[in-house]
Design a protein around this motif. Structure first.
Motif, PDB file in Angstrom:
ATOM      1  N   UNK A 132       0.825  -6.397  -2.894  1.00  0.00           N
ATOM      2  CA  UNK A 132       0.148  -6.568  -4.015  1.00  0.00           C
ATOM      3  C   UNK A 132      -1.354  -6.534  -3.716  1.00  0.00           C
ATOM      4  N   UNK A 133      -1.748  -7.251  -2.858  1.00  0.00           N
ATOM      5  CA  UNK A 133      -3.039  -7.432  -2.201  1.00  0.00           C
ATOM      6  C   UNK A 133      -3.632  -6.235  -1.459  1.00  0.00           C
ATOM      7  N   UNK A 134      -2.745  -5.432  -0.920  1.00  0.00           N
ATOM      8  CA  UNK A 134      -3.099  -4.102  -0.394  1.00  0.00           C
ATOM      9  C   UNK A 134      -3.704  -3.281  -1.830  1.00  0.00           C
ATOM     10  N   UNK A 135      -2.691  -3.073  -2.689  1.00  0.00           N
ATOM     11  CA  UNK A 135      -2.990  -2.504  -3.622  1.00  0.00           C
ATOM     12  C   UNK A 135      -4.387  -2.868  -4.567  1.00  0.00           C
ATOM     13  N   UNK A 136      -4.301  -4.106  -4.686  1.00  0.00           N
ATOM     14  CA  UNK A 136      -5.569  -4.443  -5.485  1.00  0.00           C
ATOM     15  C   UNK A 136      -6.880  -4.202  -4.409  1.00  0.00           C
ATOM     16  N   UNK A 137      -6.781  -4.202  -3.326  1.00  0.00           N
ATOM     17  CA  UNK A 137      -8.010  -3.776  -2.319  1.00  0.00           C
ATOM     18  C   UNK A 137      -8.151  -2.295  -2.706  1.00  0.00           C
ATOM     19  N   UNK A 138      -7.157  -1.579  -2.502  1.00  0.00           N
ATOM     20  CA  UNK A 138      -7.575  -0.156  -2.788  1.00  0.00           C
ATOM     21  C   UNK A 138      -8.072   0.094  -4.388  1.00  0.00           C
ATOM     22  N   UNK A 139      -7.441  -0.587  -5.103  1.00  0.00           N
ATOM     23  CA  UNK A 139      -7.970  -0.680  -6.542  1.00  0.00           C
ATOM     24  C   UNK A 139      -9.347  -0.821  -6.885  1.00  0.00           C
ATOM     25  N   UNK A 140      -9.777  -2.023  -6.431  1.00  0.00           N
ATOM     26  CA  UNK A 140     -10.987  -2.507  -6.379  1.00  0.00           C
ATOM     27  C   UNK A 140     -11.998  -1.768  -5.797  1.00  0.00           C
ATOM     28  N   UNK A 141     -11.535  -1.297  -4.481  1.00  0.00           N
ATOM     29  CA  UNK A 141     -12.749  -0.585  -3.751  1.00  0.00           C
ATOM     30  C   UNK A 141     -12.770   1.032  -4.454  1.00  0.00           C
ATOM     31  N   UNK A 142     -11.898   1.643  -5.026  1.00  0.00           N
ATOM     32  CA  UNK A 142     -11.980   2.723  -5.624  1.00  0.00           C
ATOM     33  C   UNK A 142     -12.592   2.613  -6.986  1.00  0.00           C
TER      34      UNK A 142
END
Length: 131
Positions: A62-72
């Motif tokens: 979930x943290x990986x997906x959160x980082x991808x999302x916030x980065x995008x």
């Protein structure tokens, strides 16, 4: 974001290095993982197995997906503000140097010349467009 980063506990020397485009030397472990992940994602359009494994171990999937999302999302918002030539409110100094500049200053003002506190046009929700 600088003010919020300082209130959140980011070391001033880390923020200063980031402002200069340098990889900060004295980051905490979690900061270094996020920095490496986001840097690789933006630079390479992917992340190495080593980085993905370390970030997943520390933050979970979930943290990986959160980082991808916030980065995008940050990239999207930055592009909109940069193309729009959004200006800071009057009297607020620019905390970072504009891209390609050797000193702090202001963005070119040829485009729409809105300020950061202007409101965006109201978006039509997707569900209202679906028949």
């Amino acid at each position: 974001h600088h003010i919020h980063a300082m209130k959140g506990g980011l070391k001033p020397e880390v923020a200063a290095d980031l402002a200069e485009g340098k990889r900060p030397a004295n980051m905490q472990e979690d900061e270094a993982l996020v920095y490496d992940f986001c840097t690789e994602l933006h630079r390479d359009k992917q992340v190495s197995d080593k980085t993905l494994e370390a970030v997943t171990k520390k933050f979970g999937e979930r943290g990986v997906v959160d980082l991808i999302g916030v980065s995008g999302y940050y990239t999207l918002v930055s592009m909109v503000l940069n193309v729009d030539r959004a200006q800071l409110p009057e009297g607020v100094p620019m905390p970072l140097k504009p891209p390609g500049s050797s000193s702090a200053g202001t963005w070119p003002t040829k485009a729409l010349n809105r300020t950061c506190d202007s409101t965006m046009p109201e978006m039509i929700p997707i569900t209202s467009r679906v028949q």
